[in-house]
Design a protein around this motif. Structure first.
Motif, short mmCIF file in Angstrom:
data_model
loop_
_atom_site.label_atom_id
_atom_site.label_comp_id
_atom_site.label_asym_id
_atom_site.label_seq_id
_atom_site.Cartn_x
_atom_site.Cartn_y
_atom_site.Cartn_z
N GLU A 4 0.84 -1.11 0.17
CA GLU A 4 0.01 -0.05 -0.13
C GLU A 4 0.91 1.43 0.00
O GLU A 4 0.46 2.28 -0.66
CB GLU A 4 -0.84 -0.07 1.35
N LYS A 5 2.10 1.20 0.79
CA LYS A 5 2.91 2.58 0.93
C LYS A 5 3.74 2.72 -0.48
O LYS A 5 3.68 3.81 -0.95
CB LYS A 5 3.70 2.22 1.96
N TYR A 6 3.89 1.51 -0.96
CA TYR A 6 4.69 1.20 -2.47
C TYR A 6 3.55 2.14 -3.56
O TYR A 6 4.06 2.78 -4.35
CB TYR A 6 5.14 -0.07 -2.78
N MET A 7 2.58 1.77 -3.34
CA MET A 7 1.53 1.92 -4.24
C MET A 7 1.33 3.79 -4.35
O MET A 7 1.33 4.44 -5.26
CB MET A 7 0.12 1.56 -4.20
N ASN A 8 1.27 4.10 -3.03
CA ASN A 8 1.01 5.64 -2.81
C ASN A 8 2.28 6.32 -3.38
O ASN A 8 2.34 7.41 -4.25
CB ASN A 8 0.73 6.05 -1.57
N LEU A 9 3.50 5.94 -3.11
CA LEU A 9 4.75 6.37 -3.52
C LEU A 9 4.87 6.49 -4.99
O LEU A 9 5.37 7.72 -5.68
CB LEU A 9 5.97 6.00 -3.09
N ASN A 10 4.48 5.28 -5.59
CA ASN A 10 4.70 5.05 -7.16
C ASN A 10 3.68 6.12 -7.59
O ASN A 10 4.29 6.93 -8.55
CB ASN A 10 4.50 3.79 -7.43
N ALA A 11 2.53 6.37 -7.23
CA ALA A 11 1.52 7.25 -7.80
C ALA A 11 2.08 8.68 -7.83
O ALA A 11 1.96 9.49 -8.78
CB ALA A 11 0.22 7.19 -7.02
N LYS A 12 2.73 9.13 -6.72
CA LYS A 12 3.12 10.31 -6.61
C LYS A 12 4.19 10.62 -7.36
O LYS A 12 4.45 11.74 -8.22
CB LYS A 12 3.54 10.67 -5.18
N PHE A 13 5.03 9.68 -7.57
CA PHE A 13 6.40 9.70 -8.51
C PHE A 13 5.81 9.99 -9.80
O PHE A 13 6.65 10.83 -10.62
CB PHE A 13 7.05 8.58 -8.27
N HIS A 14 4.91 9.25 -10.34
CA HIS A 14 4.42 9.33 -11.78
C HIS A 14 3.88 10.92 -11.97
O HIS A 14 3.91 11.39 -12.97
CB HIS A 14 3.34 8.28 -12.07
N LYS A 15 3.02 11.08 -11.04
CA LYS A 15 2.03 12.28 -11.14
C LYS A 15 3.33 13.58 -11.19
O LYS A 15 3.10 14.53 -12.01
CB LYS A 15 1.64 12.42 -9.68
N ILE A 16 4.27 13.65 -10.24
CA ILE A 16 5.31 14.82 -10.46
C ILE A 16 6.04 14.73 -11.71
O ILE A 16 6.26 15.80 -12.37
CB ILE A 16 6.24 14.65 -9.30
N LEU A 17 6.58 13.38 -12.20
CA LEU A 17 7.04 13.40 -13.41
C LEU A 17 6.59 14.29 -14.69
O LEU A 17 6.99 14.85 -15.37
CB LEU A 17 7.49 11.83 -13.94
N ARG A 18 5.00 14.12 -14.52
CA ARG A 18 4.27 14.52 -15.66
C ARG A 18 3.62 16.02 -15.47
O ARG A 18 2.95 16.47 -16.11
CB ARG A 18 3.07 13.53 -16.24
#
Length: 221
Positions: free
Chosen positions: A132-146
């Motif tokens: 669950e923590k990984y999912m949240n971090l991953n979504a934020k990472f992708h969001k910032i990139l774009r």
């Protein structure tokens, strides 16, 4: 049928665990198209109350894996190989373009935040990962990139494609998270170099690899 009983450790994040169990069962073909998921039965199988089952079914309806009908309850509507092909091919094209256009507009604060998120994901041990923590971090990472992409409409389309299965793929592909971590490292390196073309390419590869792994799950169900 597979034993779906939750352990005491699973109950720490109850609704998330229940949703993950049901999502995985649907994607792996344990249910037929049109089969009903009865709350009382699944509460007993998983050893939980009806509340987390009810919330899990609502989430799965958002993801398109069940349809909740009056008087009938939750009806299984499994996602198909064609659905995965469409979602991930579109994501690869649009997110690749979005990060390419975004990179020149990212500032030092964005880069620092990406590095923090990347480090946090890298710290998580794959064999005992907090998905669950990984999912949240991953979504934020992708969001910032774009986030720096100046095209308004592309953000709306990508956000729509992210609804449903995409945010939850880490829970289905835990054994492949090392691949994702390596790709994130490459993305961060290309951001620091200012290489938008390479960033676009690795983002496309990242998304299409996930597509292929999900299709493998469906094909072996």
């Amino acid at each position: 049928m597979e034993n779906f009983q939750l352990t005491e450790q699973d109950r720490a994040t109850l609704q998330f665990k229940v949703t993950t169990k049901l999502r995985e069962a649907i994607l792996k073909g344990h249910f037929k198209m049109g089969e009903r998921l009865i709350q009382e039965e699944w509460a007993e199988k998983l050893g939980v109350s009806r509340m987390p089952i009810r919330e899990a079914l609502r989430q799965l309806e958002v993801e398109g894996l069940v349809r909740i009908e009056p008087r009938r309850g939750a009806i299984v509507t499994p996602i198909s190989k064609e659905d995965i092909e469409e979602i991930y091919q579109l994501r690869a094209m649009l997110e690749g373009k979005a990060v390419e256009m975004s990179l020149p507009h990212l500032d030092e604060e964005d880069v620092q935040e990406l590095e923090i998120l990347n480090n946090e994901m890298a710290k998580l041990k794959v064999d005992e990962i907090d998905v669950e923590k990984y999912m949240n971090l991953n979504a934020k990472f992708h969001k910032i990139l774009r986030s720096g992409c100046p095209w308004r409409r592309i953000h709306g389309i990508i956000d729509t494609l992210w609804k449903g299965i995409p945010p939850y793929t880490p829970s289905l592909l835990v054994n492949h998270l090392n691949d994702s971590l390596q790709e994130h490292e490459s993305m961060l390196e290309y951001v620091k170099r200012g290489d938008s073309e390479a960033l676009k390419e690795v983002m496309e590869e990242h998304i299409l690899r996930t597509r292929d792994k999900l299709i493998t799950i469906i094909n072996h169900s």
